[in-house]
Design an enzyme around this catalytic site. Structure first.
Site, PDB file in Angstrom:
ATOM      1  N   LYS A  13     -18.209  14.285  -7.096  1.00  0.00           N
ATOM      2  CA  LYS A  13     -18.344  14.573  -8.535  1.00  0.00           C
ATOM      3  C   LYS A  13     -16.973  14.743  -9.178  1.00  0.00           C
ATOM      4  CE  LYS A  13     -20.627  18.428  -7.823  1.00  0.00           C
ATOM      5  NZ  LYS A  13     -20.680  18.440  -6.361  1.00  0.00           N
ATOM      6  N   ARG A  88     -26.209  23.627 -12.639  1.00  0.00           N
ATOM      7  CA  ARG A  88     -26.557  23.620 -11.222  1.00  0.00           C
ATOM      8  C   ARG A  88     -27.910  24.254 -10.980  1.00  0.00           C
ATOM      9  NH1 ARG A  88     -21.230  23.491  -9.013  1.00  0.00           N
ATOM     10  NH2 ARG A  88     -21.341  23.166  -6.792  1.00  0.00           N
ATOM     11  N   ARG A 127     -10.821  17.092   2.959  1.00  0.00           N
ATOM     12  CA  ARG A 127     -10.452  17.265   1.541  1.00  0.00           C
ATOM     13  C   ARG A 127      -9.220  18.154   1.413  1.00  0.00           C
ATOM     14  NH1 ARG A 127     -14.474  19.169  -2.982  1.00  0.00           N
ATOM     15  NH2 ARG A 127     -14.934  20.833  -1.527  1.00  0.00           N
ATOM     16  N   ARG A 160      -9.712  24.143   0.614  1.00  0.00           N
ATOM     17  CA  ARG A 160     -10.450  25.170  -0.114  1.00  0.00           C
ATOM     18  C   ARG A 160     -11.085  26.177   0.835  1.00  0.00           C
ATOM     19  NH1 ARG A 160     -14.058  22.186  -4.539  1.00  0.00           N
ATOM     20  NH2 ARG A 160     -15.603  23.603  -3.667  1.00  0.00           N
ATOM     21  N   ARG A 171     -23.795  25.669   1.479  1.00  0.00           N
ATOM     22  CA  ARG A 171     -23.745  25.082   0.135  1.00  0.00           C
ATOM     23  C   ARG A 171     -24.734  23.924   0.009  1.00  0.00           C
ATOM     24  NH1 ARG A 171     -17.612  23.843  -0.027  1.00  0.00           N
ATOM     25  NH2 ARG A 171     -18.086  22.670  -1.915  1.00  0.00           N
TER      26      ARG A 171
END
Ligand code: AP5
Ligand code: MG
Length: 215
Positions: A13, A88, A127, A160, A171
């Site tokens: 996203k 969300r 990431r 992160r 998540r």
């Protein structure tokens, strides 16, 4: 143009929202980035959000909605925006629709970046994120020009806190339970469009660009 990016954690996203924002000249608004900026600055909001984020849970609707509505009321949002990670939950989507309706306005597209759960965990471990400007990279798929350094602002890239595999699994569970129902919600409104998020980011963007040309 007002665009919503939907998709599981790690679906891309943010990567796509960044590209849309720079091509269309509209702001990229990520509630996750706003929370992370507050955590970094040590604000009360950041402290509260962190307790939820570190557990892979959603930040409560009331707090999240307040922050988002403040942000979209700013001057730079007059010509539209791309929302990444908001809404969300169904209550968040309802508030957004109600607020836009008061202004005789509406969301143009909800773009669902579709990536199966199996791909997500490996993506997340590679990431790297820029703590300063929010840009996102991947060590293999989307590397920065200079290893460990943000192309855009020169800051040092970080992993992160919520990208540990156990937190990513949580998540994903939260996504299926609380966010996936939005696919049906926006399908009902006739504005849902789905793109394959497993292909190269440039090809994902090309598919999105075709959709945006519909208006
Ligand atoms: P948020 O920051 O929004 O995290 P998320 O939804 O879990 O999504 P991510 O940012 O992890 O993934 P992404 O889809 O943006 O993927 P990316 O482009 O980085 O939210 C974090 C937390 O904040 C939430 O858990 C919650 O606690 C809280 N929060 C935020 N908004 C909230 C709300 N509205 N309500 C309540 N709580 C909220 O890509 C992932 C990786 O893959 C990158 O390394 C990227 O380079 C790579 N990649 C991207 N595209 C491709 C591709 N096509 N092929 C290969 N690799 C790719
Ligand atoms: Mg993101």
């Amino acid at each position: 143009m007002k665009i919503i990016m939907l998709g599981a954690p790690g679906a891309g996203k943010g990567t796509q929202a960044q590209m849309i924002a720079s091509e269309k000249g509209i702001p990229h608004i990520s509630t996750g980035d706003i929370f992370r900026a507050n955590i970094k600055e040590g604000t009360d909001l950041g402290k509260e959000a962190k307790t939820y984020m570190d557990q892979g849970k959603l930040v409560p609707d009331e707090l999240t909605v307040r922050i988002l509505l403040d942000r979209v009321a700013k001057d730079d949002c007059k010509n539209g925006y791309v929302l990444d990670g908001f809404p969300r939950t169904i209550p968040q989507a309802n508030v957004l629709d109600e607020e836009l309706a008061k202004l005789n306005d509406h969301v143009d597209f909800a773009i669902n970046v579709d990536v199966p759960d199996e791909n997500i965990i490996s993506r997340m471990s590679g990431r790297r994120a820029c703590p300063k400007c929010g840009a996102t990279y991947h060590v293999k798929h989307v590397p920065p020009k200079k290893e460990g350094i943000c192309d855009k602002c020169g800051s040092e890239l970080v992993l992160r806190d919520d990208d540990k595999p156990e937190t990513v699994k949580k998540r994903l569970g939260v996504y299926h339970e609380q966010t996936q129902p939005l696919i049906e919600y926006y399908t009902g409104k006739g504005i849902l469009r789905t793109v394959d998020g497993t292909v190269d980011p440039k090809d994902v963007y090309a598919a999105i660009n075709e959709i945006l040309a519909e208006v």
